[in-house]
Design an enzyme around this catalytic site. Sequence first.
Site, PDB file in Angstrom:
ATOM      1  N   GLY A  36       0.810  -1.215   0.000  1.00  7.06           N
ATOM      2  CA  GLY A  36       0.000   0.000   0.000  1.00  7.06           C
ATOM      3  C   GLY A  36       0.843   1.264   0.000  1.00  7.06           C
ATOM      4  O   GLY A  36       2.013   1.240  -0.388  1.00  7.06           O
ATOM      5  N   ALA A  37       0.223   2.388   0.419  1.00  6.05           N
ATOM      6  CA  ALA A  37       0.856   3.709   0.275  1.00  6.05           C
ATOM      7  C   ALA A  37       1.322   3.847  -1.166  1.00  6.05           C
ATOM      8  O   ALA A  37       2.480   4.142  -1.459  1.00  6.05           O
ATOM      9  CB  ALA A  37       2.010   3.904   1.262  1.00  6.05           C
ATOM     10  N   HIS A  42       4.093   1.574  -8.073  1.00  6.74           N
ATOM     11  CA  HIS A  42       3.103   0.503  -7.929  1.00  6.74           C
ATOM     12  C   HIS A  42       2.130   0.509  -9.114  1.00  6.74           C
ATOM     13  O   HIS A  42       1.766  -0.541  -9.648  1.00  6.74           O
ATOM     14  CB  HIS A  42       2.289   0.694  -6.650  1.00  6.74           C
ATOM     15  N   ASP A 155      13.095  -3.542  -5.799  1.00  5.87           N
ATOM     16  CA  ASP A 155      13.510  -4.464  -4.739  1.00  5.87           C
ATOM     17  C   ASP A 155      14.157  -5.668  -5.420  1.00  5.87           C
ATOM     18  O   ASP A 155      13.576  -6.747  -5.506  1.00  5.87           O
ATOM     19  CB  ASP A 155      12.301  -4.857  -3.896  1.00  5.87           C
TER      20      ASP A 155
END
Length: 285
Positions: A36-37, A42, A155
């Site tokens: 989230g955030a 994303h 990542d």
Amino acid sequence: MSDNLFAVVRTVADLRRQVAAWRKAGDRVAMVPTMGALHEGHLSLVNLARGKADRVVASVFVNPTQFAPHEDFDAYPRDEARDSALLAEVGCDLLYAPTVGEMYAPGFSTTVTVAGVSEPLDGQARPTHFAGVATVVTKLLLQCGPDVAVFGEKDYQQLQVIKRLIADLDIPVEVVGAPTARAPDGLALSSRNAYLTPAEREAAPALARALNRAAERLRAGDPVEAVEAEGRAALEAAGFSRIDYFEARGAADLARQGPGPITGDTRLLAAALMGKTRLIDNLAV
Ligand code: AMP
């Protein structure tokens, strides 16, 4: 987006029911796991997923087991209303937002650990982190059963860990790695950038600049140890207070490179503290 009836589910049973209905209709399903955030990084994953499947499920779950006790689990930014509005806007079909209790029922006792690629870099700096990630990603993939799952190269070590566990556990899903979305000044987008003070935010792009400079030097044949040392010095000069690593590694196995010039497919990876915020970034050489 005319047929996009965006919905939110919170249980494994509801998730499976929806995915099964799509499958029955012959649709391919993609999954984008997140904490989230949400930011443009994303959303770029959701867009990529839409190109690879008929239906896209995003998950939002701030996974407690991948945070160490001293880390920012409680402070991690959470705003489900904003996240679901953004997901609906980019054409995501379903948000899966389970509770901690749904993911970890009383008596939960199983951990997925991935040897090798989990061990260096963030595995040293955050010893319990990748077991938490590997376990929750395994669960999310088994809960949803997507045809394709999209993860960010932001990542990079995590992506290698996930590729390994999917191969090792025969999870029938295609993994897609998505390029890192960056701010115009080069800083990799991250939910944690919200922690930076204005002065820290201004200094932070030095991380991406140091990686770019190091990649150029490695391509030119400079020795790994000199390039890594220059990278660390550049981060210190820019105000990073603790450098966990600035290293050239094998792109697939994350094995140390050098001494001397790089020989094969190489990735530069770095992690350092800017103020209280730990930033990570990486670059293909
Ligand atoms: P997170 O919510 O930080 O756990 O990230 C969820 C997914 O989004 C992971 O696969 C990340 O690698 C990916 N991601 C995070 N930041 C970026 C970015 N700047 N560009 C591309 N993907 C990202």
